[in-house]
Write a protein that holds these residues in place. Structure first.
Motif, PDB file in Angstrom:
ATOM      1  N   ILE A   1       0.820  -1.206   0.000  1.00 42.39           N
ATOM      2  CA  ILE A   1       0.000   0.000   0.000  1.00 42.39           C
ATOM      3  C   ILE A   1       0.858   1.261   0.000  1.00 42.39           C
ATOM      4  O   ILE A   1       0.575   2.226  -0.722  1.00 42.39           O
ATOM      5  CB  ILE A   1      -0.960  -0.004   1.214  1.00 42.39           C
ATOM      6  CG1 ILE A   1      -2.063  -1.047   1.001  1.00 42.39           C
ATOM      7  CG2 ILE A   1      -1.596   1.369   1.424  1.00 42.39           C
ATOM      8  CD1 ILE A   1      -3.038  -1.140   2.158  1.00 42.39           C
ATOM      9  N   SER A   2       1.925   1.252   0.780  1.00 42.62           N
ATOM     10  CA  SER A   2       2.717   2.471   0.962  1.00 42.62           C
ATOM     11  C   SER A   2       3.893   2.600   0.006  1.00 42.62           C
ATOM     12  O   SER A   2       4.407   3.696  -0.199  1.00 42.62           O
ATOM     13  CB  SER A   2       3.249   2.517   2.400  1.00 42.62           C
ATOM     14  OG  SER A   2       4.074   1.403   2.662  1.00 42.62           O
ATOM     15  N   ASP A   3       4.339   1.505  -0.599  1.00 43.28           N
ATOM     16  CA  ASP A   3       5.546   1.535  -1.426  1.00 43.28           C
ATOM     17  C   ASP A   3       5.237   0.978  -2.805  1.00 43.28           C
ATOM     18  O   ASP A   3       4.369   0.111  -2.969  1.00 43.28           O
ATOM     19  CB  ASP A   3       6.655   0.725  -0.754  1.00 43.28           C
ATOM     20  CG  ASP A   3       8.026   1.038  -1.339  1.00 43.28           C
ATOM     21  OD1 ASP A   3       8.091   1.862  -2.271  1.00 43.28           O
ATOM     22  OD2 ASP A   3       9.024   0.448  -0.878  1.00 43.28           O
ATOM     23  N   ASP A   4       5.962   1.467  -3.797  1.00 37.02           N
ATOM     24  CA  ASP A   4       5.780   1.008  -5.179  1.00 37.02           C
ATOM     25  C   ASP A   4       6.880   0.050  -5.608  1.00 37.02           C
ATOM     26  O   ASP A   4       7.106  -0.145  -6.812  1.00 37.02           O
ATOM     27  CB  ASP A   4       5.750   2.208  -6.135  1.00 37.02           C
ATOM     28  CG  ASP A   4       4.524   3.077  -5.923  1.00 37.02           C
ATOM     29  OD1 ASP A   4       3.589   2.618  -5.235  1.00 37.02           O
ATOM     30  OD2 ASP A   4       4.512   4.228  -6.415  1.00 37.02           O
ATOM     31  N   SER A   5       7.581  -0.562  -4.662  1.00 38.45           N
ATOM     32  CA  SER A   5       8.657  -1.491  -4.994  1.00 38.45           C
ATOM     33  C   SER A   5       8.093  -2.870  -5.318  1.00 38.45           C
ATOM     34  O   SER A   5       7.007  -3.246  -4.853  1.00 38.45           O
ATOM     35  CB  SER A   5       9.644  -1.611  -3.827  1.00 38.45           C
ATOM     36  OG  SER A   5      10.221  -0.366  -3.522  1.00 38.45           O
ATOM     37  N   ASP A   6       8.852  -3.637  -6.108  1.00 37.99           N
ATOM     38  CA  ASP A   6       8.497  -5.027  -6.341  1.00 37.99           C
ATOM     39  C   ASP A   6       8.667  -5.810  -5.039  1.00 37.99           C
ATOM     40  O   ASP A   6       9.391  -5.391  -4.132  1.00 37.99           O
ATOM     41  CB  ASP A   6       9.382  -5.633  -7.429  1.00 37.99           C
ATOM     42  CG  ASP A   6       9.110  -5.012  -8.793  1.00 37.99           C
ATOM     43  OD1 ASP A   6       8.114  -4.285  -8.912  1.00 37.99           O
ATOM     44  OD2 ASP A   6       9.899  -5.254  -9.723  1.00 37.99           O
ATOM     45  N   ALA A   7       8.001  -6.965  -4.965  1.00 33.99           N
ATOM     46  CA  ALA A   7       8.024  -7.758  -3.727  1.00 33.99           C
ATOM     47  C   ALA A   7       8.115  -9.231  -4.059  1.00 33.99           C
ATOM     48  O   ALA A   7       7.504  -9.719  -5.022  1.00 33.99           O
ATOM     49  CB  ALA A   7       6.779  -7.485  -2.887  1.00 33.99           C
ATOM     50  N   PHE A   8       8.915  -9.936  -3.249  1.00 33.57           N
ATOM     51  CA  PHE A   8       8.983 -11.392  -3.292  1.00 33.57           C
ATOM     52  C   PHE A   8       8.394 -11.908  -1.991  1.00 33.57           C
ATOM     53  O   PHE A   8       8.941 -11.681  -0.904  1.00 33.57           O
ATOM     54  CB  PHE A   8      10.433 -11.865  -3.450  1.00 33.57           C
ATOM     55  CG  PHE A   8      10.570 -13.360  -3.463  1.00 33.57           C
ATOM     56  CD1 PHE A   8      10.340 -14.080  -4.620  1.00 33.57           C
ATOM     57  CD2 PHE A   8      10.924 -14.049  -2.314  1.00 33.57           C
ATOM     58  CE1 PHE A   8      10.457 -15.457  -4.626  1.00 33.57           C
ATOM     59  CE2 PHE A   8      11.043 -15.421  -2.323  1.00 33.57           C
ATOM     60  CZ  PHE A   8      10.814 -16.140  -3.479  1.00 33.57           C
TER      61      PHE A   8
END
Length: 770
Positions: A166-173
């Protein structure tokens, strides 16, 4: 002169003047020759003994085993002390408990003590510890979760993933245990940010998120969960194989906001559907990433990621609504249970500066961003071990091959002896042919003459269309019923079934109100969340330890208890338990416990079991009879049922299933093949587990020619229909028979292989894997 000759009296007895050595058949020619010579030497030594012994003794003939086991190995087999039941003439009717290999596993004979239940490791957190609203979810969406999904508090993985997305636009694993709520972990942030856009969004406003999953069933399940959360003005849909592409294009033209797809069908739509515009796409979710790579979708995934990234990002919808509240870049979320090399390769393809999120104790070290594109962890980073839920009770049985079928029936019957103890069970089998055979064997025959025949269950999904689709995949069970649970329903599911049938069968299993059993392949091992599954039986071990963990993850979900049972054979397979323990590492789940199959036979066959078909073998109803005699009677009944005039179709299904099982047995991963050595597989004993008197021929040659020709024709048809792409596995095929891309080349390879195998099989009768 008188004749004074001597008169000799000879007592020849009943034996022939020249002992005859019976011709020995079956097995390798060298073993037959050795056996023949041994028999001849035994007769010669008998004839040179004392007259009384030579006249009364009978020659001993040494007969080797059939295929795969040498004569020297047969001498090491330990006979069982169980008595052999006799028929009317005194002959042995069946010998399940003799010539079985001795298990090395030591079973705990101490009385069982009540163990304290383990603390669930995938249960939702308490409402005091966390709430969805505190994580950034709106009150309206949180109320929808509480009302329609019956979820008031997040799980541990949801509490970490939701605020990040919700707060960050980074990719996630994202990495977590099975049943811990990964689906909602990525769906809720996507939906929350879409709903936070100022202005009215409708179904024709654009496509905002794409979710990819490896199987059709998982795509359907994600869509069902999402449909409960979406407001009426937003739309989601699925594009999967087996469905009408025309209707899918029609839905895309009308407008879709969230798309759930399998990789093959999504690639097809990106190439040929002009209405599919990815300019507004902000999220790309790869669910079960390890399975996506295992199924060979690497090229499709590369193509999909490249096409989505090459499209410029639109800042407004077609009707002029600003998308300012959405991410300023395309966010990729990779969900996987493991950190294997293929998953890391998928991360290199799809991720940029990814954040690794897990529920391990030291996950603070994992939540650091990578240094470059595609990095989900450096070389020195700790590998997160994927483990089973802590509250899951695991056990394994060391069952000789001849006793596998009667032990499975006994285990299922014992499972449903008490009302309400178990409502739903899943039996995993290696191949689709074996699923078909076991379903047909265990279901109630249409013209049953048993006294206590079960009746079809009444499920909420009783519409005529659904009933017609499940006519061959849902049926009342035979052998398994009890006075407490007279109606037990069987379901079967595998990738060779048509998609509408698969969907209807899975829906019928989920909604069934009676105790029920799902007999399935690994197509049901990933991501499926069926309520009230209390028992998972791995009748055939998984092809890899990762698949094993996904299988047992179908139970003990969201903090609920569950039990998993693994069938293994004596010998090299017993080492598989130590391999699973080493693979799990310092897992918080309870280690598997060895249990005796004799206890299962005793409990499962303690009550009278009516046979659904009349055969010469009758149920053993006397209380004085031992469980071994009951098991022998059941096995004899099953064998006679296949050999009866009405069992011809079942006999052919058993032979086909046996061949497919043997071929599948040789496809375990390289690291685990030493535990599943095809040379140690006794074909004659394995045939008993399919109610066959002897092993069918032609195993090494791949079965019937007609089946292969039909598979090649189907591959060619799919190739012409789908523009050169013949896909079966995506779309769920799991029979172990791969469709060739080029029909003529496949036919030529098949011809050469058939000629090569013919020369080998003519020279020796031993088993050869094709």
């Amino acid at each position: 002169m008188a004749d004074d000759g001597m008169i000799l009296n000879f007592s020849l007895g009943d034996a022939p003047l020249k002992p005859q050595v019976r011709k020995i058949q079956g097995g390798k020619w060298r073993d037959r020759l050795k056996a023949q010579r041994s028999a001849k030497r035994g007769i010669e030594s008998t004839s040179s003994a004392s007259p009384s012994s030579s006249l009364n003794a009978k020659p001993t003939i040494v007969i080797g085993k059939r295929q795969g086991i040498s004569l020297s190995e047969q001498s090491h087999q330990q006979p069982s002390p169980h008595p052999r039941p006799s028929g009317p003439s005194g002959n042995v009717t069946s010998r399940l408990f003799t010539s079985n290999p001795t298990a090395r596993t030591v079973f705990d004979d101490e009385p069982k003590t009540e163990e304290e239940p383990a603390e669930p490791s995938n249960a939702p957190l308490s409402e005091e510890a966390a709430s969805f609203h505190a994580l950034g979810i709106s009150r309206r969406l949180a109320q929808t979760l509480s009302g329609k999904v019956q979820l008031k508090a997040p799980t541990a993985i949801q509490a970490k993933v939701i605020p990040q997305l919700i707060s960050d636009d980074s990719d996630a694993f994202v990495q977590a245990q099975t049943g811990s709520g990964k689906t909602l972990a990525y769906l809720l942030p996507v939906l929350q940010r879409i709903l936070s856009v100022e202005g009215q969004l409708r179904r024709d406003s654009g496509l905002f998120a794409i979710v990819m999953a490896p199987t059709r069933e998982l795509c359907r399940q994600i869509d069902v969960v999402l449909a409960k959360l979406l407001p009426p003005w937003l739309v989601s849909t699925t594009v999967i194989g087996g469905e009408s592409k025309h209707s899918e294009k029609s839905r895309i033209r009308k407008g879709v906001n969230i798309l759930i797809a399998t990789p093959g069908r999504l690639t097809d739509h990106l190439e040929h559907t002009k209405a599919l515009d990815v300019g507004t796409v902000r999220w790309l979710v790869l669910d079960e990433g390890d399975r996506l790579m295992e199924m060979g979708f690497e090229e499709d995934l590369r193509e999909i990621v490249a096409k989505i990234r090459e499209k410029p990002l639109d800042g407004k919808t077609k009707n002029g609504v600003s998308l300012k509240g959405l991410p300023t870049r395309r966010v990729t979320v990779l969900c996987s249970a493991t950190m294997k090399m293929d998953v890391q390769k998928l991360g290199e393809i799809s991720l940029k500066d990814a954040v690794h999120i897990s529920t391990s104790e030291d996950d603070g070290k994992d939540e650091a961003k990578g240094k470059g594109e595609g990095e989900v962890g450096g070389e020195g980073d700790r590998q997160v071990v994927f483990s089973a839920p802590a509250q899951l009770k695991q056990s394994f049985y060391i069952v000789p091959a001849k006793l596998r079928l009667v032990t499975l029936i006994s285990l299922l019957k014992a499972t449903f002896l008490r009302r309400g103890s178990v409502m739903k069970a899943i039996v995993f089998i290696s191949c689709a042919d074996s699923v078909d055979f076991h379903f047909d064997l265990l279901k109630q025959p249409a013209s049953s003459n048993a006294e206590n025949a079960t009746k079809p269950s009444k499920t909420p999904d009783s519409s005529s269309s659904s009933t017609s689709l499940t006519a061959n995949t849902v049926a009342p069970a035979a052998y398994l019923g009890s006075p407490a649970n007279p109606n037990i329903v069987l379901h079967k599911l595998h990738g060779s079934l048509p998609q509408p049938v698969r969907t209807a069968t899975l829906g019928a299993y989920s909604k069934c109100e009676d105790p029920c059993v799902l007999i399935t392949t690994d197509i049901s091992s990933r991501g499926l969340d069926v309520p009230s599954v209390e028992l998972v039986i791995e009748y055939d071990p998984a092809f890899s330890s990762d698949d094993h963990l996904h299988r047992i993850g179908r139970t003990a979900r969201a903090g609920r208890p569950g039990k998993a049972v693994l069938f293994l054979q004596p010998g090299c397979e017993e080492g598989y338990v130590d391999h699973l323990a080493a693979h799990a590492g310092s897992s918080s789940s309870t280690p598997p416990k060895a249990e005796s199959y004799e206890g299962v036979l005793h409990s499962g066959l303690s009550q009278h079991m009516p046979f659904p078909v009349d055969t010469d073998a009758k149920p053993v109803a006397e209380d004085s009879r031992s469980f071994s005699q009951r098991a022998e009677a059941l096995q004899l009944h099953l064998e006679q049922r296949l050999l009866s005039p009405g069992g011809k179709g079942l006999l052919e299904a058993a032979r086909k299933a046996f061949r497919s099982h043997v071929r599948a047995y040789a496809t375990h991963t390289k690291a685990e093949r030493k535990y599943f050595d095809i040379q140690e597989l006794h074909l004659g004993h394995t045939a008993k587990s399919y109610a066959l008197r002897e092993a069918p021929t032609g195993v090494g040659r791949g079965g019937a020619k007609e089946g292969k020709k039909a598979a090649l024709k189907e591959a060619a048809r799919k190739k012409r229909k789908h523009g050169g792409k013949a896909r079966d596995e995506e779309e769920g095929g799991d029979d172990g028979v791969g469709a060739a891309d080029e029909d003529e080349e496949a036919r030529e390879r098949e011809r050469k292989m058939r000629m090569k195998m013919k020369s080998v099989m003519d020279a020796a009768g031993e088993f050869n894997i094709g």
